[in-house]
Enzyme design. Sequence first.
Site, PDB file in Angstrom:
ATOM      1  N   LYS A 126       0.680  -1.265   0.039  1.00  0.00           N
ATOM      2  CA  LYS A 126      -0.142   0.127  -0.136  1.00  0.00           C
ATOM      3  C   LYS A 126       1.054   1.199   0.069  1.00  0.00           C
ATOM      4  CE  LYS A 126      -4.247   1.209   0.178  1.00  0.00           C
ATOM      5  NZ  LYS A 126      -5.547   0.469  -0.258  1.00  0.00           N
ATOM      6  N   ASP A 166      -6.977   4.157  -4.804  1.00  0.00           N
ATOM      7  CA  ASP A 166      -7.655   4.191  -3.477  1.00  0.00           C
ATOM      8  C   ASP A 166      -8.266   5.439  -3.361  1.00  0.00           C
ATOM      9  OD1 ASP A 166      -7.714   2.333  -0.946  1.00  0.00           O
ATOM     10  OD2 ASP A 166      -7.425   4.091  -0.261  1.00  0.00           O
ATOM     11  N   GLY A 237     -19.980   7.752   1.865  1.00  0.00           N
ATOM     12  CA  GLY A 237     -18.907   8.120   1.029  1.00  0.00           C
ATOM     13  C   GLY A 237     -19.673   8.516  -0.251  1.00  0.00           C
TER      14      GLY A 237
HETATM   15  P1  NDP Z   1     -12.545   7.928  -3.300  1.00  0.00           P
HETATM   16  O1  NDP Z   1     -11.550   8.820  -3.275  1.00  0.00           O
HETATM   17  O2  NDP Z   1     -13.273   7.594  -4.660  1.00  0.00           O
HETATM   18  O3  NDP Z   1     -13.908   8.253  -2.393  1.00  0.00           O
HETATM   19  C1  NDP Z   1     -13.739   8.304  -0.770  1.00  0.00           C
HETATM   20  C2  NDP Z   1     -14.673   9.137  -0.508  1.00  0.00           C
HETATM   21  O4  NDP Z   1     -15.008   9.097   0.927  1.00  0.00           O
HETATM   22  C3  NDP Z   1     -14.487  10.527  -0.765  1.00  0.00           C
HETATM   23  O5  NDP Z   1     -15.613  11.201  -1.183  1.00  0.00           O
HETATM   24  C4  NDP Z   1     -13.977  11.075   0.668  1.00  0.00           C
HETATM   25  O6  NDP Z   1     -13.984  12.469   0.679  1.00  0.00           O
HETATM   26  C5  NDP Z   1     -15.189  10.595   1.476  1.00  0.00           C
HETATM   27  N1  NDP Z   1     -14.830  10.425   2.879  1.00  0.00           N
HETATM   28  C6  NDP Z   1     -13.757  10.512   3.454  1.00  0.00           C
HETATM   29  N2  NDP Z   1     -13.835  10.812   4.871  1.00  0.00           N
HETATM   30  C7  NDP Z   1     -14.870  10.735   4.953  1.00  0.00           C
HETATM   31  C8  NDP Z   1     -15.967  10.798   6.206  1.00  0.00           C
HETATM   32  N3  NDP Z   1     -15.413  10.882   7.307  1.00  0.00           N
HETATM   33  N4  NDP Z   1     -17.290  10.737   5.929  1.00  0.00           N
HETATM   34  C9  NDP Z   1     -17.887  10.496   4.758  1.00  0.00           C
HETATM   35  N5  NDP Z   1     -17.059  10.632   3.534  1.00  0.00           N
HETATM   36  C10 NDP Z   1     -15.786  10.569   3.853  1.00  0.00           C
HETATM   37  O7  NDP Z   1     -12.189   6.584  -2.641  1.00  0.00           O
HETATM   38  P2  NDP Z   1     -12.814   5.032  -2.781  1.00  0.00           P
HETATM   39  O8  NDP Z   1     -14.191   5.161  -2.885  1.00  0.00           O
HETATM   40  O9  NDP Z   1     -11.752   4.313  -3.727  1.00  0.00           O
HETATM   41  O10 NDP Z   1     -12.608   4.521  -1.456  1.00  0.00           O
HETATM   42  C11 NDP Z   1     -13.230   4.431  -0.231  1.00  0.00           C
HETATM   43  C12 NDP Z   1     -13.026   3.419   0.630  1.00  0.00           C
HETATM   44  O11 NDP Z   1     -13.023   2.037  -0.141  1.00  0.00           O
HETATM   45  C13 NDP Z   1     -11.655   3.497   1.329  1.00  0.00           C
HETATM   46  O12 NDP Z   1     -11.495   2.981   2.567  1.00  0.00           O
HETATM   47  C14 NDP Z   1     -10.734   2.768   0.386  1.00  0.00           C
HETATM   48  O13 NDP Z   1      -9.864   2.167   1.065  1.00  0.00           O
HETATM   49  C15 NDP Z   1     -11.774   1.554   0.157  1.00  0.00           C
HETATM   50  N6  NDP Z   1     -11.279   0.721  -1.142  1.00  0.00           N
HETATM   51  C16 NDP Z   1     -11.347   1.091  -2.192  1.00  0.00           C
HETATM   52  C17 NDP Z   1     -10.778   0.067  -3.634  1.00  0.00           C
HETATM   53  C18 NDP Z   1     -10.794   0.769  -4.618  1.00  0.00           C
HETATM   54  O14 NDP Z   1     -10.476  -0.002  -5.637  1.00  0.00           O
HETATM   55  N7  NDP Z   1     -11.088   2.009  -4.774  1.00  0.00           N
HETATM   56  C19 NDP Z   1     -10.983  -1.179  -3.077  1.00  0.00           C
HETATM   57  C20 NDP Z   1     -11.295  -1.596  -1.860  1.00  0.00           C
HETATM   58  C21 NDP Z   1     -11.456  -0.758  -0.715  1.00  0.00           C
HETATM   59  P3  NDP Z   1     -12.344  13.275   1.163  1.00  0.00           P
HETATM   60  O15 NDP Z   1     -11.683  12.631   0.149  1.00  0.00           O
HETATM   61  O16 NDP Z   1     -12.962  14.590   1.216  1.00  0.00           O
HETATM   62  O17 NDP Z   1     -12.137  12.620   2.604  1.00  0.00           O
HETATM   63  O1  2IT Z   2      -8.089  -1.617  -0.959  1.00  0.00           O
HETATM   64  C1  2IT Z   2      -7.950  -2.064  -1.961  1.00  0.00           C
HETATM   65  O2  2IT Z   2      -8.133  -3.401  -2.139  1.00  0.00           O
HETATM   66  C2  2IT Z   2      -7.760  -1.153  -3.084  1.00  0.00           C
HETATM   67  N1  2IT Z   2      -7.596  -0.015  -3.020  1.00  0.00           N
HETATM   68  C3  2IT Z   2      -7.461  -1.715  -4.310  1.00  0.00           C
HETATM   69  C4  2IT Z   2      -6.012  -2.277  -4.727  1.00  0.00           C
HETATM   70  C5  2IT Z   2      -5.812  -2.708  -6.071  1.00  0.00           C
HETATM   71  O3  2IT Z   2      -4.563  -3.246  -6.271  1.00  0.00           O
HETATM   72  O4  2IT Z   2      -6.553  -2.886  -6.749  1.00  0.00           O
END
Ligand code: NDP
Ligand code: 2IT
Length: 446
Positions: A126, A166, A237
């Site tokens: 990561k 991420d 989110g």
């Molecule tokens: P994004 O950047 O697309 O979206 C994350 C969102 O959550 C943003 O809008 C962010 O705003 C918001 N956010 C942050 N803090 C808060 C809060 N306290 N309350 C409400 N909203 C908040 O990220 P992802 O959708 O990719 O990631 C979301 C989660 O999913 C993370 O935990 C990530 O690790 C996990 N994840 C993502 C994967 C992927 O493939 N993208 C795979 C597996 C897990 P802001 O940036 O302003 O804080």
């Molecule tokens: O938390 C996660 O699993 C991710 N942000 C995706 C990682 C990846 O390599 O696709």
Amino acid sequence: MNTYVAEVLNDVRKRYPWEKEFIQAVTEVFESIEPLVDRDPRYQKEKILERIVEPERTIFFKVPWKDDRGDYHVNRGYRVEFNSALGPYKGGLRFHSTVTLSALKFLGFEQMFKNSLTGLPMGAGKGGSDFDLKGKTPGEVMTFCQSFMTELSRHIGADTDVPAGDIGVGGREIGYLFGQFKRIRNSFEGVLTGKGLKWGGSLVRPEATGFGCVYFAQEMLRTRGASVEGKTCAVSGFGNVAWGVAKKLEELGGKVVTISGPDGMVHDPSGIRGDKIEFMLEMRASGHDRVKDFADEFGVSFHAGKRPWQIPCQVAFPCAIQNEMDAEDVKRLVSNGCTCIAEGANMPLTLEAVEAARTAGILYSPGKASNAGGVACSGLEMSQNSMRLRWTREEVDQRLHQIMVDIHQNCRAASEEFGRPDDYVLGANISGFRNVAEAMIEQGLV
Ligand code: NDP
Ligand code: 2IT
């Protein structure tokens, strides 16, 4: 607690007292795998726990960049190459103001078990930076990504370490990072996943985390003769994962009534569907980082500073960030009729919240199981890159679905083996840990 497990956990707490999130993640995993360690003396004899909590390598670098006015800035960049027992390091990059080494260590540690659960040949890593995208122009984002990759490019490669997106790192950032890697290394290779479709990306990767999360929730609900169809769902989110969850829920007949951002929560009792889901992408791309825009656009209510967990729902999908749901939130959800919580984010429930969900006897899945669809699809992207071909949308989605069904099955099998059916935390941790530990034993001094 088993004395060996307790000793190693204590060592971690003493050695890294400031790494709160990392300690939280290690505590959850260690408590789960205790019965396995009790049963198999090889883990203690070969010091697997001491070895598994240390990243193989941690890279820490500065990221200097210039804004549009010509002023200098510097951020901190990291890549934690956690474990390569099962394959090249694999995991996302996070650009967010809360990024610290502790946050990335917890995410890398979780990634190890998640990637193992997918059954695909991927190790764990990561990385990211404390760069805050809010208010940055597209030119500044590009300049930052180029500077970040200038250093990172020395450490990654298609067979070494394959980052992805991420929080704060989506398709646009992956494009800039890939372009810079290519210039520096003169190599067009599958060094990143989440790439654009025209240059090596996989169909379904943008939707994969959210789709996978809903597939997993469906499997959990099925064990109780239920499904998401007709269910009221609360989502937090508004980023990549929340968007994918909303899309799949719409397709399967679930009704999403909330989304949230750092500014607060939107409640839309009529359901977030169609154009409203696509508007989430616009909000994310705007860089304003607020969900109030959604309420203004569609005339629904916005609750400043609030989280979605006070809204009655039957299924909850926390998809924002770590520790966004506490024990009080879980109790309120349950008393309002919620029977299932599927984690889309990584570690969105505090340890106390996890305990509250288990005590209430509701269906609850840890992110390492239910959000594994994102990295699983990244694994499928790597396979397509290696073969230099592209699968259809149907083929990728069908493989993704099967992987999620298999993860669910493996979690249940492990939880039943240890006499705790329905305990997905125990099932995911034991099932994920076992593959990594066995590979480490077979590979000797690693
Ligand atoms: P994004 O950047 O697309 O979206 C994350 C969102 O959550 C943003 O809008 C962010 O705003 C918001 N956010 C942050 N803090 C808060 C809060 N306290 N309350 C409400 N909203 C908040 O990220 P992802 O959708 O990719 O990631 C979301 C989660 O999913 C993370 O935990 C990530 O690790 C996990 N994840 C993502 C994967 C992927 O493939 N993208 C795979 C597996 C897990 P802001 O940036 O302003 O804080
Ligand atoms: O938390 C996660 O699993 C991710 N942000 C995706 C990682 C990846 O390599 O696709």
